[in-house]
Design a protein around this motif. Sequence first.
Motif, short mmCIF file in Angstrom:
data_model
loop_
_atom_site.label_atom_id
_atom_site.label_comp_id
_atom_site.label_asym_id
_atom_site.label_seq_id
_atom_site.Cartn_x
_atom_site.Cartn_y
_atom_site.Cartn_z
N ILE A 41 0.84 -1.21 0.00
CA ILE A 41 0.00 0.00 0.00
C ILE A 41 0.87 1.25 0.00
O ILE A 41 0.61 2.21 -0.73
CB ILE A 41 -0.95 0.00 1.22
CG1 ILE A 41 -1.83 -1.26 1.22
CG2 ILE A 41 -1.81 1.25 1.22
CD1 ILE A 41 -2.66 -1.44 -0.02
N VAL A 42 1.91 1.25 0.83
CA VAL A 42 2.80 2.41 0.90
C VAL A 42 3.51 2.61 -0.43
O VAL A 42 3.61 3.74 -0.94
CB VAL A 42 3.82 2.25 2.04
CG1 VAL A 42 4.76 3.45 2.08
CG2 VAL A 42 3.12 2.10 3.37
N SER A 43 4.00 1.53 -1.02
CA SER A 43 4.71 1.64 -2.29
C SER A 43 3.76 2.05 -3.41
O SER A 43 4.12 2.80 -4.32
CB SER A 43 5.39 0.32 -2.65
OG SER A 43 4.44 -0.70 -2.88
N PHE A 44 2.51 1.57 -3.33
CA PHE A 44 1.51 1.89 -4.35
C PHE A 44 1.25 3.39 -4.41
O PHE A 44 1.25 3.98 -5.49
CB PHE A 44 0.21 1.14 -4.03
CG PHE A 44 -0.91 1.42 -5.00
CD1 PHE A 44 -1.06 0.65 -6.13
CD2 PHE A 44 -1.80 2.45 -4.77
CE1 PHE A 44 -2.09 0.91 -7.03
CE2 PHE A 44 -2.83 2.72 -5.65
CZ PHE A 44 -2.98 1.94 -6.79
N VAL A 45 1.04 3.99 -3.25
CA VAL A 45 0.70 5.42 -3.22
C VAL A 45 1.95 6.30 -3.31
O VAL A 45 2.07 7.16 -4.17
CB VAL A 45 -0.10 5.76 -1.94
CG1 VAL A 45 -0.42 7.25 -1.90
CG2 VAL A 45 -1.38 4.95 -1.87
N VAL A 46 2.91 6.07 -2.38
CA VAL A 46 4.08 6.94 -2.29
C VAL A 46 5.00 6.77 -3.50
O VAL A 46 5.33 7.73 -4.19
CB VAL A 46 4.87 6.67 -0.99
CG1 VAL A 46 6.10 7.55 -0.93
CG2 VAL A 46 3.97 6.92 0.22
N LEU A 47 5.42 5.52 -3.75
CA LEU A 47 6.31 5.28 -4.89
C LEU A 47 5.63 5.56 -6.21
O LEU A 47 6.24 6.04 -7.15
CB LEU A 47 6.81 3.83 -4.87
CG LEU A 47 7.97 3.50 -3.94
CD1 LEU A 47 8.38 2.05 -4.11
CD2 LEU A 47 9.15 4.40 -4.19
N GLY A 48 4.34 5.20 -6.27
CA GLY A 48 3.59 5.42 -7.52
C GLY A 48 3.64 6.87 -7.98
O GLY A 48 3.81 7.16 -9.16
N ILE A 49 3.52 7.78 -7.03
CA ILE A 49 3.56 9.21 -7.35
C ILE A 49 5.00 9.69 -7.54
O ILE A 49 5.33 10.38 -8.49
CB ILE A 49 2.86 10.04 -6.26
CG1 ILE A 49 1.36 9.71 -6.25
CG2 ILE A 49 3.07 11.54 -6.49
CD1 ILE A 49 0.59 10.40 -5.14
N ALA A 50 5.87 9.29 -6.60
CA ALA A 50 7.25 9.78 -6.62
C ALA A 50 8.02 9.36 -7.87
O ALA A 50 8.75 10.15 -8.46
CB ALA A 50 7.99 9.31 -5.38
N THR A 51 7.84 8.09 -8.30
CA THR A 51 8.59 7.63 -9.48
C THR A 51 7.97 8.11 -10.79
O THR A 51 8.51 7.84 -11.86
CB THR A 51 8.70 6.09 -9.50
OG1 THR A 51 7.39 5.51 -9.43
CG2 THR A 51 9.54 5.59 -8.33
N SER A 52 6.83 8.79 -10.68
CA SER A 52 6.23 9.39 -11.88
C SER A 52 6.71 10.82 -12.09
O SER A 52 6.18 11.55 -12.93
CB SER A 52 4.69 9.37 -11.76
OG SER A 52 4.20 8.06 -11.79
#
Length: 315
Positions: A41-52
């Motif tokens: 869940i953390v990677s989905f939201v945080v990483l999803g936005i940050a790596t975009s």
Amino acid sequence: MLLLKEFIILALGLLVLGKSANLVVKNLIRIANLLRLSTFIVSFVVLGIATSTPEIFVGINSIGEKTPQLSLGNVIGASIVLLTLITGATALITGKVILDAAFTKKNLVIMNFVILMPVFLIYDGRISKFDSLLMLLAYGIYVISVYRERHILSHPIANHNHKSHIGKNIIILILGFIGLAYASRFAVHSAVNIASILKIPILILGILLFSLGTNLPEFIITFTSIRKGQKTIALGNVMGSAATNTLVIAAISFLQPFEILDFTTFIVSVFFLATTVISFSLFIKSKNEISRIEGVFLLSIYFFFVLFEVIGKLL
């Protein structure tokens, strides 16, 4: 001499990318553990936005150049790269990619809708501010839906020591994101210069390098998390980034609504995006993972996507 310089810059950029990804994954796991939240869940939201971040900067630049439709083409290609090339390569190398059990079939349906939403909305030849609000709403519903299905092992830890640890981890996480953003920018810029010096056709450069370049953070994060045995982070990052692409288009079109003057330009990309989303979803739906064979199939979709795009541009 110039070529050697660009290769050195590229190597340094990739080195910083790797170190930054290592910081991001390590601190993401620590934060998830301290908050008793699923790393998916953390990677989905945080990483999803940050790596975009690269897609976001491409969108901002496209507004400045008054060509926001370029951002649309970029994010469509980026979603295909995420769900086929990155996921397929990961499954091929590791044997399988596992989806966190917190991600339900309902979430999968909403994810498909969110990723394909920009395609539905450009059917009338334009994306308006109203369309952008619809995309923002869909993305918000998607994130809330995924969050509600999260795993909470116990109440979040709230004592002072853990708060200070979380603060430290967040700071390092942000530094890792900054490293990813700047290192990927330098790496892509150097790769473009190398391609120019070696006289690689701009057509091939645009189709291959640009879509791959804006997904460089996702590549590094995915393989770093796999190396650390965190396969759910890998898939959470990929799926979160694919959904975030719709958020990017929503923000861009809200700031500058635009028209699609020649829809035929996107026909191949739209077809392969739909094929990618359907194939990815069928594989995930069957047993909450993507096997090595399914990874090969996803890689073949990417291969044919590139082939048809190149042929289409040459004819």
